[in-house]
Write a protein that holds these residues in place. Sequence first.
Motif, PDB file in Angstrom:
ATOM      1  N   GLU A  50       3.691   3.632 -29.773  1.00 20.13           N
ATOM      2  CA  GLU A  50       3.435   3.537 -28.590  1.00 20.13           C
ATOM      3  C   GLU A  50       2.656   5.524 -27.774  1.00 20.13           C
ATOM      4  OE1 GLU A  50       5.029   1.509 -24.718  1.00 20.13           O
ATOM      5  OE2 GLU A  50       4.572   0.580 -26.837  1.00 20.13           O
ATOM      6  N   LEU A  66      -1.417  -1.757 -26.197  1.00 22.27           N
ATOM      7  CA  LEU A  66      -0.409  -1.758 -24.705  1.00 22.27           C
ATOM      8  C   LEU A  66       1.163  -2.634 -24.899  1.00 22.27           C
ATOM      9  CD1 LEU A  66       1.644   0.978 -23.878  1.00 22.27           C
ATOM     10  CD2 LEU A  66      -0.079   0.487 -21.815  1.00 22.27           C
ATOM     11  N   ASN A  69       2.549  -3.739 -27.694  1.00 24.72           N
ATOM     12  CA  ASN A  69       3.124  -2.668 -28.905  1.00 24.72           C
ATOM     13  C   ASN A  69       4.622  -2.415 -27.818  1.00 24.72           C
ATOM     14  OD1 ASN A  69       3.128  -0.509 -30.942  1.00 24.72           O
ATOM     15  ND2 ASN A  69       3.627   0.638 -29.694  1.00 24.72           N
ATOM     16  N   THR A  70       3.989  -2.242 -26.534  1.00 21.13           N
ATOM     17  CA  THR A  70       5.192  -2.420 -25.648  1.00 21.13           C
ATOM     18  C   THR A  70       6.231  -3.818 -26.697  1.00 21.13           C
ATOM     19  OG1 THR A  70       4.106  -0.984 -24.480  1.00 21.13           O
ATOM     20  CG2 THR A  70       6.805  -1.539 -23.332  1.00 21.13           C
TER      21      THR A  70
END
Length: 90
Positions: A50, A66, A69-70
């Motif tokens: 992250e 992003l 992954n978040t």
Amino acid sequence: MIYAVMQLIGGFILAFGWIPQIIQVIRTKSVADLSLKTFGSLVAGIGLMEVYAVHIAQGGVGIPFLITNTLSLVLMLIMIGCILKYRKRP
């Protein structure tokens, strides 16, 4: 562009793959066979990724990474929360 779409699709598949497990845990309130150490390791790894995802997103690339992954990080934290909530204490 095609690679960004592939990242989004692949990332969503990986992240949403945890939802059936989370639902199962919430329904059964059983986490006896789940390892907190394993999920802790996963969160540590995803957390480090992250940081990298934020770094590359600041450069104007890597937004799909992003986002997915978040999402993975949030779902893993939910899973750890379920393990902590439903584990039987000695």
